[in-house]
Structure formats: C-alpha cells, structure tokens
Design a protein around this motif. Sequence first.
Motif, PDB file in Angstrom:
ATOM      1  N   GLU A  63       0.825  -1.215   0.000  1.00 16.85           N
ATOM      2  CA  GLU A  63       0.000   0.000   0.000  1.00 16.85           C
ATOM      3  C   GLU A  63       0.858   1.264   0.000  1.00 16.85           C
ATOM      4  OE1 GLU A  63      -3.024  -0.377  -0.693  1.00 16.85           O
ATOM      5  OE2 GLU A  63      -2.904  -2.538  -0.403  1.00 16.85           O
ATOM      6  N   ALA A  64       2.084   1.173   0.482  1.00 21.14           N
ATOM      7  CA  ALA A  64       2.992   2.323   0.463  1.00 21.14           C
ATOM      8  C   ALA A  64       3.649   2.508  -0.897  1.00 21.14           C
ATOM      9  CB  ALA A  64       4.057   2.156   1.543  1.00 21.14           C
ATOM     10  N   GLY A  65       3.353   1.611  -1.842  1.00 23.56           N
ATOM     11  CA  GLY A  65       3.903   1.725  -3.183  1.00 23.56           C
ATOM     12  C   GLY A  65       5.310   1.189  -3.334  1.00 23.56           C
ATOM     13  N   ILE A  66       5.798   0.479  -2.317  1.00 23.28           N
ATOM     14  CA  ILE A  66       7.171  -0.016  -2.339  1.00 23.28           C
ATOM     15  C   ILE A  66       7.315  -1.254  -3.205  1.00 23.28           C
ATOM     16  CG2 ILE A  66       8.996  -1.017  -0.894  1.00 23.28           C
ATOM     17  CD1 ILE A  66       7.946   0.895   1.344  1.00 23.28           C
ATOM     18  N   LEU A  67       6.361  -2.167  -3.110  1.00 24.77           N
ATOM     19  CA  LEU A  67       6.493  -3.433  -3.830  1.00 24.77           C
ATOM     20  C   LEU A  67       6.450  -3.253  -5.339  1.00 24.77           C
ATOM     21  CD1 LEU A  67       4.473  -6.007  -1.701  1.00 24.77           C
ATOM     22  CD2 LEU A  67       6.863  -5.298  -1.517  1.00 24.77           C
ATOM     23  N   THR A  68       5.626  -2.354  -5.819  1.00 26.36           N
ATOM     24  CA  THR A  68       5.497  -2.187  -7.266  1.00 26.36           C
ATOM     25  C   THR A  68       6.788  -1.668  -7.898  1.00 26.36           C
ATOM     26  OG1 THR A  68       4.587   0.039  -6.944  1.00 26.36           O
ATOM     27  CG2 THR A  68       3.019  -1.783  -7.162  1.00 26.36           C
ATOM     28  N   GLN A  69       7.696  -1.143  -7.082  1.00 25.60           N
ATOM     29  CA  GLN A  69       8.964  -0.632  -7.605  1.00 25.60           C
ATOM     30  C   GLN A  69      10.061  -1.696  -7.622  1.00 25.60           C
ATOM     31  OE1 GLN A  69      10.036   3.459  -6.323  1.00 25.60           O
ATOM     32  NE2 GLN A  69       8.290   3.293  -4.951  1.00 25.60           N
ATOM     33  N   GLN A  70       9.734  -2.922  -7.151  1.00 23.95           N
ATOM     34  CA  GLN A  70      10.737  -3.972  -7.056  1.00 23.95           C
ATOM     35  C   GLN A  70      10.599  -4.972  -8.209  1.00 23.95           C
ATOM     36  OE1 GLN A  70      12.849  -3.135  -4.617  1.00 23.95           O
ATOM     37  NE2 GLN A  70      11.331  -1.525  -4.229  1.00 23.95           N
ATOM     38  N   ARG A  71      11.706  -5.573  -8.580  1.00 21.02           N
ATOM     39  CA  ARG A  71      11.679  -6.627  -9.594  1.00 21.02           C
ATOM     40  C   ARG A  71      11.288  -7.973  -8.992  1.00 21.02           C
ATOM     41  NH1 ARG A  71      14.016  -5.276 -14.581  1.00 21.02           N
ATOM     42  NH2 ARG A  71      14.953  -3.193 -14.565  1.00 21.02           N
ATOM     43  N   ALA A  72      11.559  -8.152  -7.716  1.00 23.30           N
ATOM     44  CA  ALA A  72      11.197  -9.388  -7.032  1.00 23.30           C
ATOM     45  C   ALA A  72      11.306  -9.174  -5.530  1.00 23.30           C
ATOM     46  CB  ALA A  72      12.089 -10.547  -7.473  1.00 23.30           C
ATOM     47  N   MET A  73      10.591 -10.019  -4.776  1.00 17.19           N
ATOM     48  CA  MET A  73      10.703 -10.046  -3.324  1.00 17.19           C
ATOM     49  C   MET A  73      11.039 -11.474  -2.922  1.00 17.19           C
ATOM     50  SD  MET A  73       7.951  -8.866  -0.407  1.00 17.19           S
ATOM     51  CE  MET A  73       6.602  -9.747  -1.179  1.00 17.19           C
ATOM     52  N   ARG A  78       0.812 -14.182  -3.193  1.00 13.68           N
ATOM     53  CA  ARG A  78       1.148 -14.321  -4.611  1.00 13.68           C
ATOM     54  C   ARG A  78      -0.041 -13.988  -5.509  1.00 13.68           C
ATOM     55  NH1 ARG A  78       4.883 -19.807  -3.979  1.00 13.68           N
ATOM     56  NH2 ARG A  78       6.902 -18.709  -4.019  1.00 13.68           N
ATOM     57  N   SER A  79      -1.240 -14.145  -4.985  1.00 10.21           N
ATOM     58  CA  SER A  79      -2.433 -13.817  -5.769  1.00 10.21           C
ATOM     59  C   SER A  79      -2.788 -12.337  -5.696  1.00 10.21           C
ATOM     60  CB  SER A  79      -3.628 -14.647  -5.277  1.00 10.21           C
ATOM     61  OG  SER A  79      -4.098 -14.186  -4.017  1.00 10.21           O
ATOM     62  N   ARG A  80      -2.109 -11.584  -4.811  1.00  7.85           N
ATOM     63  CA  ARG A  80      -2.500 -10.198  -4.570  1.00  7.85           C
ATOM     64  C   ARG A  80      -1.419  -9.165  -4.867  1.00  7.85           C
ATOM     65  NH1 ARG A  80      -6.919  -9.445  -1.361  1.00  7.85           N
ATOM     66  NH2 ARG A  80      -6.746  -7.326  -2.203  1.00  7.85           N
ATOM     67  N   ILE A  81      -0.199  -9.608  -5.093  1.00  2.00           N
ATOM     68  CA  ILE A  81       0.850  -8.642  -5.414  1.00  2.00           C
ATOM     69  C   ILE A  81       1.319  -8.861  -6.840  1.00  2.00           C
ATOM     70  CG2 ILE A  81       1.571  -8.431  -3.007  1.00  2.00           C
ATOM     71  CD1 ILE A  81       3.939 -10.196  -3.613  1.00  2.00           C
ATOM     72  N   ASP A  82       1.891  -7.836  -7.429  1.00  6.99           N
ATOM     73  CA  ASP A  82       2.192  -7.840  -8.864  1.00  6.99           C
ATOM     74  C   ASP A  82       3.647  -8.132  -9.186  1.00  6.99           C
ATOM     75  OD1 ASP A  82      -0.467  -7.203  -9.460  1.00  6.99           O
ATOM     76  OD2 ASP A  82      -0.077  -5.056  -9.219  1.00  6.99           O
ATOM     77  N   ILE A  83       4.413  -8.602  -8.214  1.00  4.11           N
ATOM     78  CA  ILE A  83       5.807  -8.955  -8.474  1.00  4.11           C
ATOM     79  C   ILE A  83       6.030 -10.399  -8.026  1.00  4.11           C
ATOM     80  CG2 ILE A  83       6.633  -6.581  -8.218  1.00  4.11           C
ATOM     81  CD1 ILE A  83       7.656  -7.390  -5.429  1.00  4.11           C
ATOM     82  N   PRO A  84       7.052 -11.061  -8.559  1.00  2.43           N
ATOM     83  CA  PRO A  84       7.345 -12.428  -8.113  1.00  2.43           C
ATOM     84  C   PRO A  84       7.695 -12.471  -6.630  1.00  2.43           C
ATOM     85  CG  PRO A  84       8.480 -11.946 -10.172  1.00  2.43           C
ATOM     86  CD  PRO A  84       7.924 -10.649  -9.679  1.00  2.43           C
TER      87      PRO A  84
END
Length: 303
Positions: free
Chosen positions: A221-231, A258-264
């Motif tokens: 929600e803070a917009g951090i994950l969408t900026q990553q190539r993977a977690m 995995r069903s709710r975030i847009d990065i691997p």
Amino acid sequence: MPLLHLIAPSGDPQDQDAVARAVDYFQEKGWQVKGQSSALRHFQRFAGTDDERAAELNALTKYAQPEFKDSKPDLVMALRGGYGLSRILDRIDFDGLAAADLVFIGHSDFTAFTLAYYALTGKASYSGPMTCFDFGADSPSSFTQHHFWELLGAGIDAIKVRVAQPYQFKTEGMLWGGNLTMVSQLVGSRYLPEVKDGILFLEDINEHPYRIERAIYQLREAGILTQQRAMILGQFNGYKLYENDAGYDFDEMVKHLRSRIDIPLLTDLPFGHVRDKLTLPVGRVAQLDVRQDDGYVLSYGRI
C-alpha cells in the motif's frame, strides 16, 4: 593484519562467553579485534544507555580524519540484535560515518541501521552474521562461515536455493532489505531508502503469518512493492499457530500474497534469524535467475 571492530548498538549481549569465543575465532583467523568492552555495558534491556550507544557509533567518525585512517577497521560488526537502534537513529552521524568509509555488518535490529545508512548516504553495508549468535556459537555454522569468507575474500558469492518456485525469469536489481519488522517500521521515514528496480529480501522471527502478511500489505500500500523486480522471503520461524487459524499457515499466507501482489514472490532464502545464513550486501546490484522447479540462483558481489 585486518581489524574487526565490535559494537553494541542494540540489546544487552547477555552471553559474555559467546563474545569471548567470537574474539578467539577472529584472532585465530589472523584478525585483530577491538571494541570488546561494548559487551560490558548494561542498561535495562539495552547494551548501555541511549547516550552510550549513540556515542559509540559516532566515535567511529574519527576514521575520516587523516591521522586515524591507517588504523581504520576493515569491518564493524554488531554484537547482537534485540531492540535499541530505533531509539537513536536520529542521533547517529551518518554523514560522518560515510566520510569514514566504514563497512558494517549485522542483521535483526541492525536492519534499521543498514537501511538508514543506505538511505541517507548511499553507502552499502552487509546483512549478515553477528558476534554472539554466529561467531560466538560453541560450533559456528560451516555454511555461515563459508559464505562470509567467500564474499569478503573472493569478492563474489552465490546461493542456489533448491526449492521450486512458480516462476521462470532472469533479472538484476539493487539488493536490499532485512528484518521485516524493521523495514515496515521505517516506512514513511527518511530512513527507508527509495529503491527502484530492486530485489527486496525479508525475514523475521516469532511473528505469526498474519502479522507477516499484514506488514507486507503495508509495503504494497505504500507503493514499495510495485517498484521492485522481485521479493524474496527468508525463514519466518519461531511462531505458534492456533486452533482458530484453521489451516492458515505460512504456506497459505504465501499463496494468498502471490495472488495479490504484482511482483514475483520467492521463498526460502537462508539469512537472518537462522543458524545457516548468508552475508548479503545491502545496496549492491545482484543477479537473480529463477528456474521454476529447479529453484533459483542469487549472485552478488562484496561492498
């Protein structure tokens, strides 16, 4: 002779024998060790008062001065984690430490320092083994030792995780992260680096899967994950499931995320609160090769 400087910026070291064993370990490897006296400080649950712990870190800024450069430590290692850095982040002279060009290593609570150091100065550090639990163990992990010395010596390291992942791709990005509790605590502060196209690694201990899920939602929600190539998740051990979880466990939590975030979202990276741990650079580009049923390979170099 390389020099190791020990610091205690967080919890009370508790086990003086472990500190002594770690000192012996490095001396047998041909290192000189300083800072052992930090293990003698005690205040409540901390390794000294806030003033003492902040002063210990800030005293290291002297190595930016020409007269001290020849005696600069090759590595500065935290004794242990626990809690305490959150209380003194605003009192640390990060610019002075960066000018001294010091290399730090630690995990757990020390994540707050490594992330702030990178966010404020652009300087990399290591998420890796610490004095008491790792090098002060009765029998230090051969895995931990191998990867620690491989990275510091050869300058490169890699790990192949042989756990199947539902992805196949290759990428590279800035490696960063650490303890999930500390990462999520720093969201919205100047101490959390703004990393784009990164590879974010996370772990924790004694946290129920729902708390892990909640913290990762905060990052989304803070917009951090969408900026990553993977977690990449490490081990999240030490928690207890309850009857009302009704089948909700760590694996189900991962499946949901995995069903709710847009990065691997990868799993099973060995680091942090485990006996067998990697030494991972925070703030250096790494390469990631994900091979579905054959797991993945993470490659990186030293600071």
